[in-house]
Design a protein around this motif. Structure first.
Motif, PDB file in Angstrom:
ATOM      1  N   MET A  98     -20.624 -22.642  27.967  1.00  0.00           N
ATOM      2  CA  MET A  98     -21.123 -21.195  26.660  1.00  0.00           C
ATOM      3  C   MET A  98     -21.338 -19.704  27.124  1.00  0.00           C
ATOM      4  O   MET A  98     -19.972 -19.166  26.889  1.00  0.00           O
ATOM      5  N   VAL A  99     -20.824 -20.144  29.053  1.00  0.00           N
ATOM      6  CA  VAL A  99     -20.911 -18.480  29.640  1.00  0.00           C
ATOM      7  C   VAL A  99     -19.450 -17.806  29.250  1.00  0.00           C
ATOM      8  O   VAL A  99     -19.019 -17.265  29.512  1.00  0.00           O
ATOM      9  N   VAL A 100     -18.503 -19.135  29.782  1.00  0.00           N
ATOM     10  CA  VAL A 100     -17.127 -18.574  29.757  1.00  0.00           C
ATOM     11  C   VAL A 100     -16.423 -18.447  28.392  1.00  0.00           C
ATOM     12  O   VAL A 100     -15.598 -17.555  28.103  1.00  0.00           O
ATOM     13  N   MET A 101     -17.273 -19.436  27.660  1.00  0.00           N
ATOM     14  CA  MET A 101     -16.410 -19.022  25.802  1.00  0.00           C
ATOM     15  C   MET A 101     -17.071 -17.549  25.793  1.00  0.00           C
ATOM     16  O   MET A 101     -16.352 -17.415  25.289  1.00  0.00           O
ATOM     17  N   ILE A 102     -18.750 -16.700  25.366  1.00  0.00           N
ATOM     18  CA  ILE A 102     -18.709 -15.455  24.964  1.00  0.00           C
ATOM     19  C   ILE A 102     -17.842 -14.655  26.444  1.00  0.00           C
ATOM     20  O   ILE A 102     -17.185 -14.546  25.275  1.00  0.00           O
ATOM     21  N   ARG A 103     -17.719 -15.197  27.259  1.00  0.00           N
ATOM     22  CA  ARG A 103     -16.447 -14.158  28.227  1.00  0.00           C
ATOM     23  C   ARG A 103     -15.242 -14.421  28.236  1.00  0.00           C
ATOM     24  O   ARG A 103     -14.405 -13.310  27.622  1.00  0.00           O
ATOM     25  N   TYR A 104     -14.947 -15.738  27.211  1.00  0.00           N
ATOM     26  CA  TYR A 104     -13.474 -15.398  26.639  1.00  0.00           C
ATOM     27  C   TYR A 104     -13.563 -14.714  25.593  1.00  0.00           C
ATOM     28  O   TYR A 104     -12.405 -14.037  25.063  1.00  0.00           O
ATOM     29  N   TRP A 105     -14.300 -13.892  24.296  1.00  0.00           N
ATOM     30  CA  TRP A 105     -14.268 -13.744  23.530  1.00  0.00           C
ATOM     31  C   TRP A 105     -13.817 -12.279  23.399  1.00  0.00           C
ATOM     32  O   TRP A 105     -13.061 -11.718  23.015  1.00  0.00           O
ATOM     33  N   PHE A 106     -15.100 -11.839  24.986  1.00  0.00           N
ATOM     34  CA  PHE A 106     -14.838 -10.217  24.617  1.00  0.00           C
ATOM     35  C   PHE A 106     -13.011 -10.431  25.114  1.00  0.00           C
ATOM     36  O   PHE A 106     -12.514  -8.738  25.038  1.00  0.00           O
ATOM     37  N   PHE A 107     -12.259 -11.212  26.492  1.00  0.00           N
ATOM     38  CA  PHE A 107     -11.293 -11.053  27.163  1.00  0.00           C
ATOM     39  C   PHE A 107     -10.111 -11.165  26.075  1.00  0.00           C
ATOM     40  O   PHE A 107      -9.398 -10.766  26.384  1.00  0.00           O
ATOM     41  N   ALA A 108     -10.103 -11.994  25.318  1.00  0.00           N
ATOM     42  CA  ALA A 108      -8.691 -12.483  24.519  1.00  0.00           C
ATOM     43  C   ALA A 108      -9.167 -11.230  23.670  1.00  0.00           C
ATOM     44  O   ALA A 108      -7.786 -10.961  23.077  1.00  0.00           O
ATOM     45  N   ALA A 109     -10.242 -10.641  22.692  1.00  0.00           N
ATOM     46  CA  ALA A 109     -10.413  -9.522  21.521  1.00  0.00           C
ATOM     47  C   ALA A 109      -9.630  -7.978  22.733  1.00  0.00           C
ATOM     48  O   ALA A 109      -8.714  -6.761  22.564  1.00  0.00           O
ATOM     49  N   PHE A 110      -9.918  -8.116  24.130  1.00  0.00           N
ATOM     50  CA  PHE A 110      -9.099  -6.966  25.029  1.00  0.00           C
ATOM     51  C   PHE A 110      -7.515  -7.277  25.487  1.00  0.00           C
ATOM     52  O   PHE A 110      -6.695  -6.163  25.511  1.00  0.00           O
ATOM     53  N   VAL A 111      -7.766  -8.458  24.916  1.00  0.00           N
ATOM     54  CA  VAL A 111      -5.598  -9.096  25.178  1.00  0.00           C
ATOM     55  C   VAL A 111      -5.382  -8.133  24.180  1.00  0.00           C
ATOM     56  O   VAL A 111      -4.437  -7.814  24.567  1.00  0.00           O
ATOM     57  N   ILE A 112      -5.955  -8.624  23.021  1.00  0.00           N
ATOM     58  CA  ILE A 112      -5.041  -8.131  22.052  1.00  0.00           C
ATOM     59  C   ILE A 112      -4.934  -6.692  21.907  1.00  0.00           C
ATOM     60  O   ILE A 112      -3.797  -6.248  21.106  1.00  0.00           O
ATOM     61  N   VAL A 113      -5.999  -6.178  22.082  1.00  0.00           N
ATOM     62  CA  VAL A 113      -5.791  -4.667  21.986  1.00  0.00           C
ATOM     63  C   VAL A 113      -4.284  -3.995  22.716  1.00  0.00           C
ATOM     64  O   VAL A 113      -4.012  -3.458  22.700  1.00  0.00           O
ATOM     65  N   VAL A 114      -4.768  -4.536  23.925  1.00  0.00           N
ATOM     66  CA  VAL A 114      -3.609  -4.545  24.849  1.00  0.00           C
ATOM     67  C   VAL A 114      -2.255  -3.970  24.848  1.00  0.00           C
ATOM     68  O   VAL A 114      -1.037  -3.518  24.906  1.00  0.00           O
TER      69      VAL A 114
END
Length: 300
Positions: A38-54
């Motif tokens: 669960m911890v890694v999942m939530i972290r990846y949600w934010f990371f994916a959003a960051f990657v998409i913006v970049v």
């Protein structure tokens, strides 16, 4: 590349290692109370959003990123990284930051050793010798006959192998796919895999821990931003040796915050692993300089 840019790249790399060490400390705190998936999942949600913006800000944007030359390998890269993070965070919880990071620092040696069978590169006896010495350092850290048979003792070693394969595949796909394309697939594929598993392990989280989770997400994105900037302003060979500062920062956090013990065998083993890794980096620089001189001579 100017000397000033090299200094800036080194400073950015040291800052990157500090931010990633903070990220590891927060991951250990949260995974000690909540399921790691669960911890890694939530972290990846934010990371994916960051990657998409970049990615959207890069030439060609997301449309270009969706058409990689190696889609299967890009998917495998993203999967390897999320699995590596799962295993490594479990290592933080069960071994502590000090010992887990001390073992994980062998991954550059694994990259060097496996570059032959994976990438078809020539691996000389010096690199094989350095890998062997580094593995000796790992054995000293794990103390064969005492903790090496524990599955948790093998967690950071497995994570190092996974990250080494991820790094080699990154170098392979770079032959046709840009760094921004690979970055996009790392974040999005990882988010899909992490979500597919993590949703089955959802747990209620307290208000203060949601604050820690938000900080974890921010440090993950900020750390990758600093890493990207470091490689933009300086050559990788100049800044890569300073990546070992993460071991120092993570150990400091582990000792001061979590009460980890700095055992003699861990210090000796980590010194051997880092020394072997630095030797491998130095040999790579020597080889690169020789190839450049040979190319310059042939061009005349």
């Amino acid at each position: 590349m100017t000397e000033q840019n090299t200094r800036l790249g080194i400073l950015l790399m040291v800052a990157t290692t500090f931010v990633f060490a903070l990220q590891d400390g927060i991951s250990r705190h949260l995974a000690g109370s909540y399921n790691v998936f669960m911890v890694v999942m939530i972290r990846y949600w934010f990371f994916a959003a960051f990657v998409i913006v970049v990615t959207a800000r890069r030439p060609g944007g997301i449309r270009r990123a969706l058409k990689p030359r190696f889609p299967l390998l890009q998917s495998l890269r993203g999967t390897l990284l999320v699995v590596e993070i799962w295993v490594m965070v479990l290592g933080f919880v069960h071994l502590g930051l000090v010992e887990a990071h001390a073992v994980f620092t062998c991954y550059p040696l694994l990259v060097s050793a496996l570059s032959g069978p994976v990438l078809g590169e020539s691996v000389g006896w010096r690199r094989w010798a350095a890998a062997g010495v580094g593995f000796l350092g790992v054995l000293i850290i794990l103390e064969p006959g005492v903790s090496v048979f524990s599955p948790w003792a093998l967690a950071p070693l497995s994570a190092a192998l996974g990250f080494a394969l991820y790094s080699l595949l990154t170098r392979y796909v770079a032959r046709a796919d840009s760094a921004s394309v690979s970055f996009f697939w790392t974040g999005t594929v990882g988010a899909v895999i992490a979500t597919a598993v993590g949703l089955f392990f959802w747990q209620p989280m307290s208000g203060p821990d949601w604050g820690w989770m938000a900080l974890l997400c921010v440090t993950a994105a900020f750390g990758h931003f600093l890493l990207i900037r470091a490689y933009e302003v300086a050559e990788a060979s100049s800044v890569q040796p300073f990546a070992y500062f993460q071991l120092i920062f993570a150990s400091m956090i582990g000792i001061t915050v979590f009460g980890d013990l700095l055992q003699v065998n861990v210090v000796i083993g980590a010194a051997i692993v880092v020394g072997a890794g630095l030797f491998t980096l130095w040999r790579a620089q020597v080889k690169t300089r020789r190839e450049r001189r040979a190319s310059a001579v042939a061009a005349k």
